[in-house]
Design an enzyme around this catalytic site. Structure first.
Site, mmCIF file in Angstrom:
data_model
loop_
_atom_site.group_PDB
_atom_site.id
_atom_site.type_symbol
_atom_site.label_atom_id
_atom_site.label_comp_id
_atom_site.label_asym_id
_atom_site.label_seq_id
_atom_site.Cartn_x
_atom_site.Cartn_y
_atom_site.Cartn_z
ATOM 1 N N TYR A 11 -4.644 -1.643 6.725
ATOM 2 C CA TYR A 11 -6.094 -1.765 6.264
ATOM 3 C C TYR A 11 -5.838 -2.641 4.834
ATOM 4 O O TYR A 11 -6.682 -3.817 4.756
ATOM 5 C CB TYR A 11 -6.837 -0.572 6.061
ATOM 6 C CG TYR A 11 -8.081 -0.430 5.339
ATOM 7 C CD1 TYR A 11 -9.265 -1.425 5.177
ATOM 8 C CD2 TYR A 11 -7.984 0.717 4.323
ATOM 9 C CE1 TYR A 11 -10.203 -1.411 4.502
ATOM 10 C CE2 TYR A 11 -9.250 0.650 3.734
ATOM 11 C CZ TYR A 11 -10.283 -0.479 3.637
ATOM 12 O OH TYR A 11 -11.531 -0.236 2.903
ATOM 13 N N GLY A 36 -1.128 -0.665 12.598
ATOM 14 C CA GLY A 36 -1.914 -1.978 12.302
ATOM 15 C C GLY A 36 -2.096 -2.832 13.456
ATOM 16 O O GLY A 36 -2.272 -2.179 14.440
ATOM 17 N N PHE A 73 3.403 -1.581 1.700
ATOM 18 C CA PHE A 73 2.536 -0.687 2.083
ATOM 19 C C PHE A 73 2.907 0.348 3.333
ATOM 20 O O PHE A 73 2.078 1.474 3.382
ATOM 21 C CB PHE A 73 1.378 -1.452 2.646
ATOM 22 C CG PHE A 73 0.665 -2.508 1.658
ATOM 23 C CD1 PHE A 73 -0.392 -1.940 0.791
ATOM 24 C CD2 PHE A 73 0.991 -3.755 1.541
ATOM 25 C CE1 PHE A 73 -1.035 -2.585 -0.154
ATOM 26 C CE2 PHE A 73 0.184 -4.569 0.727
ATOM 27 C CZ PHE A 73 -0.795 -3.903 -0.192
ATOM 28 N N ALA A 75 3.384 2.883 5.877
ATOM 29 C CA ALA A 75 3.522 4.471 5.812
ATOM 30 C C ALA A 75 2.564 5.057 6.622
ATOM 31 O O ALA A 75 1.717 4.238 7.354
ATOM 32 C CB ALA A 75 3.060 4.912 4.204
ATOM 33 N N ASN A 92 9.388 8.826 8.230
ATOM 34 C CA ASN A 92 9.047 7.136 8.277
ATOM 35 C C ASN A 92 8.666 6.835 6.847
ATOM 36 O O ASN A 92 9.169 5.938 6.477
ATOM 37 C CB ASN A 92 7.516 7.397 8.846
ATOM 38 C CG ASN A 92 7.037 6.254 9.269
ATOM 39 O OD1 ASN A 92 7.469 5.360 10.014
ATOM 40 N ND2 ASN A 92 6.331 5.506 8.182
ATOM 41 N N SER A 117 -0.113 7.154 -4.353
ATOM 42 C CA SER A 117 -1.312 7.700 -3.802
ATOM 43 C C SER A 117 -1.848 8.796 -4.935
ATOM 44 O O SER A 117 -0.862 9.500 -5.574
ATOM 45 C CB SER A 117 -1.169 8.232 -2.759
ATOM 46 O OG SER A 117 -2.270 9.205 -2.214
ATOM 47 N N TYR A 141 2.321 14.518 3.062
ATOM 48 C CA TYR A 141 2.079 13.162 2.740
ATOM 49 C C TYR A 141 2.197 12.892 1.271
ATOM 50 O O TYR A 141 2.992 11.869 0.870
ATOM 51 C CB TYR A 141 0.607 12.746 3.194
ATOM 52 C CG TYR A 141 0.338 11.586 2.745
ATOM 53 C CD1 TYR A 141 0.713 10.241 3.118
ATOM 54 C CD2 TYR A 141 -0.816 11.455 1.663
ATOM 55 C CE1 TYR A 141 0.355 9.141 2.442
ATOM 56 C CE2 TYR A 141 -1.306 10.292 1.101
ATOM 57 C CZ TYR A 141 -0.825 9.231 1.676
ATOM 58 O OH TYR A 141 -1.074 7.894 1.339
ATOM 59 N N LYS A 145 5.123 10.309 -0.780
ATOM 60 C CA LYS A 145 4.852 9.292 -1.736
ATOM 61 C C LYS A 145 5.546 9.522 -2.898
ATOM 62 O O LYS A 145 5.969 8.812 -3.673
ATOM 63 C CB LYS A 145 3.343 9.166 -1.797
ATOM 64 C CG LYS A 145 2.510 8.661 -0.572
ATOM 65 C CD LYS A 145 2.696 7.375 -0.575
ATOM 66 C CE LYS A 145 2.378 6.707 0.792
ATOM 67 N NZ LYS A 145 2.463 5.002 0.872
ATOM 68 N N ALA A 281 -7.412 22.650 4.360
ATOM 69 C CA ALA A 281 -6.472 23.282 3.543
ATOM 70 C C ALA A 281 -6.051 22.320 2.576
ATOM 71 O O ALA A 281 -5.616 20.895 2.993
ATOM 72 C CB ALA A 281 -5.277 23.883 4.381
HETATM 73 N N1 LIG Z 1 -6.183 4.100 2.438
HETATM 74 C C1 LIG Z 1 -6.391 4.896 1.270
HETATM 75 O O1 LIG Z 1 -7.356 5.373 0.806
HETATM 76 C C2 LIG Z 1 -4.861 5.037 0.580
HETATM 77 C C3 LIG Z 1 -4.951 5.741 -0.409
HETATM 78 C C4 LIG Z 1 -3.969 5.851 -1.228
HETATM 79 C C5 LIG Z 1 -2.478 5.464 -0.705
HETATM 80 N N2 LIG Z 1 -2.662 4.627 0.395
HETATM 81 C C6 LIG Z 1 -1.317 4.087 0.638
HETATM 82 O O2 LIG Z 1 -1.714 2.656 0.979
HETATM 83 C C7 LIG Z 1 -0.783 2.156 2.166
HETATM 84 C C8 LIG Z 1 -1.713 1.620 3.110
HETATM 85 O O3 LIG Z 1 -2.639 2.425 3.389
HETATM 86 P P1 LIG Z 1 -3.734 1.835 4.615
HETATM 87 O O4 LIG Z 1 -4.976 2.864 4.536
HETATM 88 O O5 LIG Z 1 -3.838 0.408 4.564
HETATM 89 O O6 LIG Z 1 -3.025 2.385 6.233
HETATM 90 P P2 LIG Z 1 -2.674 1.835 7.407
HETATM 91 O O7 LIG Z 1 -2.238 2.740 8.042
HETATM 92 O O8 LIG Z 1 -3.869 0.821 7.787
HETATM 93 O O9 LIG Z 1 -1.510 0.865 7.011
HETATM 94 C C9 LIG Z 1 -0.230 1.000 7.294
HETATM 95 C C10 LIG Z 1 0.589 0.035 7.875
HETATM 96 O O10 LIG Z 1 2.107 0.278 7.933
HETATM 97 C C11 LIG Z 1 2.507 0.009 9.278
HETATM 98 N N3 LIG Z 1 3.743 1.055 9.322
HETATM 99 C C12 LIG Z 1 3.746 2.494 9.179
HETATM 100 N N4 LIG Z 1 5.061 2.686 9.338
HETATM 101 C C13 LIG Z 1 5.916 1.768 9.341
HETATM 102 C C14 LIG Z 1 7.180 1.455 9.441
HETATM 103 N N5 LIG Z 1 8.135 2.624 9.352
HETATM 104 N N6 LIG Z 1 7.651 0.182 9.534
HETATM 105 C C15 LIG Z 1 6.737 -0.865 9.475
HETATM 106 N N7 LIG Z 1 5.631 -0.753 9.600
HETATM 107 C C16 LIG Z 1 5.101 0.436 9.569
HETATM 108 C C17 LIG Z 1 1.589 0.462 10.252
HETATM 109 O O11 LIG Z 1 1.643 -0.065 11.379
HETATM 110 C C18 LIG Z 1 0.176 -0.107 9.528
HETATM 111 O O12 LIG Z 1 -0.054 -1.165 9.884
HETATM 112 C C19 LIG Z 1 -0.154 3.397 2.711
HETATM 113 O O13 LIG Z 1 1.183 3.298 2.171
HETATM 114 C C20 LIG Z 1 -0.816 4.660 2.135
HETATM 115 O O14 LIG Z 1 -0.190 5.724 2.039
HETATM 116 C C21 LIG Z 1 -4.019 4.432 1.160
#
Ligand SMILES: NC(=O)c1ccc[n+]([C@@H]2O[C@H](COP(=O)([O-])OP(=O)(O)OC[C@H]3O[C@@H](n4cnc5c(N)ncnc54)[C@H](O)[C@@H]3O)[C@@H](O)[C@H]2O)c1
Length: 326
Positions: A11, A36, A73, A75, A92, A117, A141, A145, A281
């Site tokens: 995203y 993704g 990104f 995760a 992961n 985060s 989680y 981070k 929780a």
């Molecule tokens: N969405 C939020 O509100 C938010 C808030 C705080 C932090 N974050 C952090 O921002 C980042 C992106 O969040 P998002 O909402 O876009 O998540 P998302 O799940 O849409 O995107 C994460 C992407 O990482 C890929 N991925 C996961 N593990 C992998 C690995 N081991 N190797 C290769 N690719 C891998 C997934 O396929 C996915 O495309 C994440 O690290 C998340 O923890 C998100």
């Protein structure tokens, strides 16, 4: 010279990739597509499907494209899942993440922007949350981070790798072409929109006895395009030779769950039935940040993070792409 974007098909990653391509960067995306979407990728980006912990693949990519910096990104990011299956989160996000750091260090990539985060703070002692606040996560989680942030600190001290850890609050909203499509979806705004669209009969609201103005939890929502822009600025900051930093990326205003639901009703003109559920929780009552440090360091101010703008942008995207990326 290229910038490596891990998780660039997700995203926030896909919106940032779009932003970087538009400003003429050479972008290489590494994503295992576990969560993704290939269709979310800007066609100008070079794409590799694989894990960030795959050292051989990283060695190939960093050499072939002369990678000079990395935005990390990738995760897994569901709080509830992390409580049920912490191994997945530590393997992961931490173990593979450390593998990535090793590959970058070997390849001489000395600039990293990391998706941290607000979950690293846990239950805040004071509001708004500043970067100096105690970090004591309430779920695996958040710990995954925080551990990665700590690893970055040590890698800076020992190997001179400079980083910006961006602690996002609640990412939301969409661009004209890119939006939020998770399966399952756990975030409030897309779920409120799904309810407005009749894709689910009612919206679960977790907890209505928090010590807040209407009893529901208060969060700080930040538009995904504002986040993308902050990543561009963080890259520039590191390229200018500046020291490592941890920065909140937030709007500084809190909205309760019921306020978001009401805003979604107004934007969509649809009914949204709400079902009250017990609180989850480890869900803090309020997470609202002081975002002034990011303004001072990156000269970054969110400009699209008004709640009704966020909800409208998400609604427009869901309206245009009712099946998301499928
Ligand atoms: N969405 C939020 O509100 C938010 C808030 C705080 C932090 N974050 C952090 O921002 C980042 C992106 O969040 P998002 O909402 O876009 O998540 P998302 O799940 O849409 O995107 C994460 C992407 O990482 C890929 N991925 C996961 N593990 C992998 C690995 N081991 N190797 C290769 N690719 C891998 C997934 O396929 C996915 O495309 C994440 O690290 C998340 O923890 C998100």
């Amino acid at each position: 010279m290229a910038v490596l974007v891990t998780g660039g098909a997700g995203y926030i990653g896909s919106v940032t990739v779009d932003f970087l391509c538009a400003r003429g960067e050479v972008v290489v995306v590494l994503d295992n597509l576990s969560r993704g979407h290939r269709k979310a990728l800007n066609p100008k980006a070079i794409f590799y499907q694989g894990d960030v912990g795959n050292a051989d693949l990283l060695a190939r990519i960093t050499t072939e494209y002369q990678v000079e910096s990395c935005i990390h990104f990738a995760a897994v990011a569901y709080v509830g899942e992390s409580v049920q299956d912490p191994r997945k989160y530590f393997e992961n996000n931490v173990a593979q993440g450390i593998g990535l750091l090793g590959s970058l260090e070997k390849a001489g990539v000395a600039r990293i922007v990391f998706s941290s985060s607000c979950a690293t703070y846990g239950e805040p002692e004071t509001l708004p949350i500043r970067e100096t606040a105690r970090q004591w996560p309430t779920n695996p989680y958040g710990w995954s981070k925080l551990l990665f942030e700590r690893a970055l600190l040590s890698y800076d001290q020992a190997y001179g790798i400079k980083f910006v850890a961006l602690r996002y609050f609640n990412a939301a909203g969409a661009t004209e072409t890119l939006g939020e499509h998770h399966d399952p979806e756990t975030h409030l705004i897309p779920n409120a929109i799904r309810t407005a669209l009749g894709k689910q009969p009612e919206l679960s609201v977790f907890g209505n006895t928090f010590p807040t103005r209407d009893g529901t939890a208060i969060r700080d929502y930040i538009h995904v395009s504002d986040l993308a822009e902050a990543h561009g600025r963080a890259l520039d900051y590191l390229r200018d030779g500046n020291p490592s930093e941890c920065l909140n990326l937030a709007n500084g205003k809190g909205h309760s769950v019921l306020e978001v639901v009401e805003c979604t009703r107004q934007v969509t003109g649809q009914q949204i039935r709400v079902r009250m559920e017990p609180p989850r929780a480890g869900d803090p009552a309020q997470l609202v940040a002081d975002g002034s440090k990011a303004k001072d360091i990156l000269d970054w101010v969110p400009t699209r993070s008004d709640l009704s703008y966020i909800v409208r942008s998400a609604w427009n995207w869901h309206d245009r792409y009712p099946k998301g990326y499928t």
